[in-house]
Design an enzyme around this catalytic site. Structure first.
Site, PDB file in Angstrom:
ATOM      1  N   ASP A 112       0.870  -1.119  -0.169  1.00  0.00           N
ATOM      2  CA  ASP A 112       0.551   0.002   0.174  1.00  0.00           C
ATOM      3  C   ASP A 112       0.787   0.997  -0.124  1.00  0.00           C
ATOM      4  O   ASP A 112       0.429   2.914   0.297  1.00  0.00           O
ATOM      5  CB  ASP A 112      -1.000  -0.490   1.402  1.00  0.00           C
ATOM      6  CG  ASP A 112      -0.209   0.668   2.431  1.00  0.00           C
ATOM      7  OD1 ASP A 112       0.748   0.378   2.525  1.00  0.00           O
ATOM      8  OD2 ASP A 112      -1.014   1.167   3.192  1.00  0.00           O
ATOM      9  N   GLU A 113       2.328   1.572  -0.629  1.00  0.00           N
ATOM     10  CA  GLU A 113       2.747   2.118  -0.687  1.00  0.00           C
ATOM     11  C   GLU A 113       3.738   2.373  -0.637  1.00  0.00           C
ATOM     12  O   GLU A 113       4.641   1.513  -1.708  1.00  0.00           O
ATOM     13  CB  GLU A 113       3.627   2.732   0.939  1.00  0.00           C
ATOM     14  CG  GLU A 113       4.208   1.436   1.644  1.00  0.00           C
ATOM     15  CD  GLU A 113       4.831   1.892   2.956  1.00  0.00           C
ATOM     16  OE1 GLU A 113       5.639   3.153   3.072  1.00  0.00           O
ATOM     17  OE2 GLU A 113       5.124   1.414   3.621  1.00  0.00           O
TER      18      GLU A 113
HETATM   19  P1  TTP Z   1      -0.030  -0.031   7.093  1.00  0.00           P
HETATM   20  O1  TTP Z   1       0.188   1.433   5.594  1.00  0.00           O
HETATM   21  O2  TTP Z   1       1.463   0.616   7.612  1.00  0.00           O
HETATM   22  O3  TTP Z   1      -1.448   0.339   7.790  1.00  0.00           O
HETATM   23  P2  TTP Z   1      -2.691   0.744   7.090  1.00  0.00           P
HETATM   24  O4  TTP Z   1      -2.250   1.339   6.190  1.00  0.00           O
HETATM   25  O5  TTP Z   1      -3.398  -0.201   7.897  1.00  0.00           O
HETATM   26  O6  TTP Z   1      -2.674   2.619   7.994  1.00  0.00           O
HETATM   27  P3  TTP Z   1      -2.132   3.574   8.043  1.00  0.00           P
HETATM   28  O7  TTP Z   1      -1.270   3.106   6.854  1.00  0.00           O
HETATM   29  O8  TTP Z   1      -3.654   4.118   7.687  1.00  0.00           O
HETATM   30  O9  TTP Z   1      -1.181   3.936   9.352  1.00  0.00           O
HETATM   31  O10 TTP Z   1       0.298  -1.184   6.156  1.00  0.00           O
HETATM   32  C1  TTP Z   1      -0.452  -1.517   4.618  1.00  0.00           C
HETATM   33  C2  TTP Z   1      -0.960  -2.845   5.329  1.00  0.00           C
HETATM   34  O11 TTP Z   1       0.046  -3.654   5.746  1.00  0.00           O
HETATM   35  C3  TTP Z   1      -2.709  -2.732   6.225  1.00  0.00           C
HETATM   36  O12 TTP Z   1      -3.490  -2.397   5.559  1.00  0.00           O
HETATM   37  C4  TTP Z   1      -2.528  -4.737   6.937  1.00  0.00           C
HETATM   38  C5  TTP Z   1      -1.093  -5.276   6.035  1.00  0.00           C
HETATM   39  N1  TTP Z   1       0.109  -5.207   7.618  1.00  0.00           N
HETATM   40  C6  TTP Z   1      -0.228  -6.138   8.123  1.00  0.00           C
HETATM   41  O13 TTP Z   1      -1.111  -6.841   7.958  1.00  0.00           O
HETATM   42  N2  TTP Z   1       0.283  -6.135   9.543  1.00  0.00           N
HETATM   43  C7  TTP Z   1       0.182  -5.514  10.321  1.00  0.00           C
HETATM   44  O14 TTP Z   1       2.075  -5.588  11.202  1.00  0.00           O
HETATM   45  C8  TTP Z   1       0.806  -3.965   9.173  1.00  0.00           C
HETATM   46  C9  TTP Z   1       1.647  -2.759   9.913  1.00  0.00           C
HETATM   47  C10 TTP Z   1       0.103  -4.166   8.057  1.00  0.00           C
HETATM   48 MG    MG Z   2      -1.143   2.155   4.841  1.00  0.00          MG
END
Ligand code: TTP
Ligand code: MG
Length: 432
Positions: A112-113
């Site tokens: 997601d980034e």
């Molecule tokens: P992140 O970008 O860290 O989290 P997010 O998108 O859910 O929330 P935000 O960015 O708004 O703070 O992680 C992206 C995805 O990766 C997240 O939706 C689920 C997955 N993930 C896991 O499965 N386990 C984890 O420990 C983390 C940090 C993320």
């Molecule tokens: Mg995220």
């Protein structure tokens, strides 16, 4: 003829985009009845962990990687949903296409980034802001999801910026705003500062990034060593010259290790096969990929090198399946005679993304349970850290990908088959 004046390197415009509550947001999009509710994505059982949760659930203190039992206690009214990876992978792929329209230089960091280099696409940070707004607009219109975006002159600042006003944020972080916006943040936000380094810095009275920026390098070197001091000092001043490395398709994932003393004990060799298989499987899951082919590489004490491969009946991302193939290859196709094992590697290729044109990739319930358990373990390891895993990527031979500010070292004994892959673990963790 007039001699050309030496030119300073042009200022860069770097954009970092991170989707908000990604898995949860995709689930809400699929079922509007979930909108506005505390929603937790993860396995609710006693050994489960939270993958992510909606911002409504975060208000109760629920966080990624938290044991599900803790989350249940903090927010008993939350709705729980299991992880549906193919759905998120598909959304990720479409978002990637939108990003590709904005710049030829896109480096995805996780599902997601991504970083985009906009230097040459726009003239300055304000141009970057316009691109950021346009990207957010397209992602909202076409995917019905929100993203947070940071724009700055380097990767580190762009990444910090995207996180400053989450969710749905857009922050342009100019160099002169570093004292106001970067310096109040805790030292943990710096790439390469894990709990141990943070504790050491805290013990020296250094809590914020500003504290570091104001500390003379020589003093800092006394706490974190010369290299650490140079690295952390530069980041604290907002300096980072790592390039945005465009995506190269992952063709294979492998992990190998060289042993100081040759392995001779069959049990020890078996443990090594399992450890390498686990590393490869974990990396497959992290990348949202499944492999059709398993390879092993064995170098004996006399430097004879063997490689053997086998194709699986169906693609997998499970260590159990990979190690079974690796064991069969080792037992059936390698003749050790009386020589010990100097190097042992396990690899996976024939990679596919589950859910992209593959409807029944994981049809088996027992396998699905195993996968869920493996993912839970992944989350725990994510918190605790582990050894490096290397990936060989297409076009990568000879292209050193070690990023300038990357701080973390690859364990000396672990390397990639092509010798140029980076340790994604190091990048993934440092980038958080
Ligand atoms: P992140 O970008 O860290 O989290 P997010 O998108 O859910 O929330 P935000 O960015 O708004 O703070 O992680 C992206 C995805 O990766 C997240 O939706 C689920 C997955 N993930 C896991 O499965 N386990 C984890 O420990 C983390 C940090 C993320
Ligand atoms: Mg995220």
């Amino acid at each position: 003829m007039v001699a050309e004046a030496p030119r300073a390197r042009p200022a860069r415009v770097i954009l970092h985009l991170d989707m908000d509550a990604f898995y949860a947001a995709v689930e809400v999009r699929e079922d509007q009845a979930l909108a506005g509710k505390p929603l937790i994505i993860g396995h609710r059982g006693p050994r489960g962990v939270v993958s992510t949760c909606s911002y409504e659930a975060r208000r109760f203190g629920v966080r990624s990687a938290m044991p599900s039992l803790t989350a249940l206690r903090l927010c008993p009214q939350a709705v729980w949903l299991p992880v549906r990876m193919p759905l998120y992978a598909e959304a990720s792929r479409r978002i990637r296409l939108i990003l590709d329209d904005a710049s030829p230089v896109v480096e995805p960091l996780s599902i997601d980034e991504a970083f985009l280099d906009l230097t040459g696409v726009v003239a300055d940070l304000e141009g970057g802001r316009r691109v950021a707004a346009a990207l957010k607009g397209r992602i909202r219109a076409e995917e019905r999801l929100t993203a947070s975006v940071g724009v700055a002159a380097n990767k580190f600042l762009a990444k910090v910026a995207s996180d400053l006003e989450k969710p749905d944020g857009l922050v342009v972080l100019a160099d002169d705003a570093v004292p106001v916006r970067l310096w109040p943040l805790p030292v943990e936000r710096l790439w390469g500062v894990g709990p141990r380094t943070a504790a050491r810095l805290r013990a020296a009275g250094l809590r914020t990034i500003g504290d570091l920026a104001r500390t003379p390098t020589a003093v800092l070197a006394g706490i974190v060593g010369q290299d650490g001091a140079a690295h952390l000092g530069a980041l604290a001043r907002g300096e980072d010259d790592r390039p945005v490395a465009p995506h190269r398709e992952t063709k294979s994932i492998s992990e190998e290790r060289t042993y100081g003393t040759d392995l001779t004990d069959p049990e020890e060799i078996d443990r090594a096969l399992l450890a390498r298989s686990e590393g490869v499987a974990r990396e497959l899951r992290r990348e949202g990929l499944a492999a059709r082919t398993v390879h092993i590489k064995v170098r004996t004490g006399d430097f004879t090198t063997w490689t053997r491969a086998r194709t699986l009946p169906s693609p997998t991302d499970l260590a159990e399946v990979i190690v079974r193939a690796a064991r069969e290859l080792f037992a059936g196709r390698i003749r050790l005679e009386r020589k010990g094992v100097r190097l042992l590697g396990v690899g996976a290729s024939g990679l596919e993304a589950p859910g992209l044109g593959q409807s029944r990739l994981f049809p088996d319930a027992a396998e699905e349970r195993a996968r869920r358990a493996a993912r839970a373990a992944d989350s725990v390891r994510e918190r605790l850290g582990d050894g490096a895993i290397t990936r060989a990527r297409l076009l990568e031979a000879g292209a050193g990908r070690r990023a300038a500010g990357g701080a973390r070292e690859r364990p000396r004994d672990t390397k990639s088959a092509r010798g140029a892959a980076r340790s994604p673990r190091a990048l993934g963790r440092d980038d958080r």
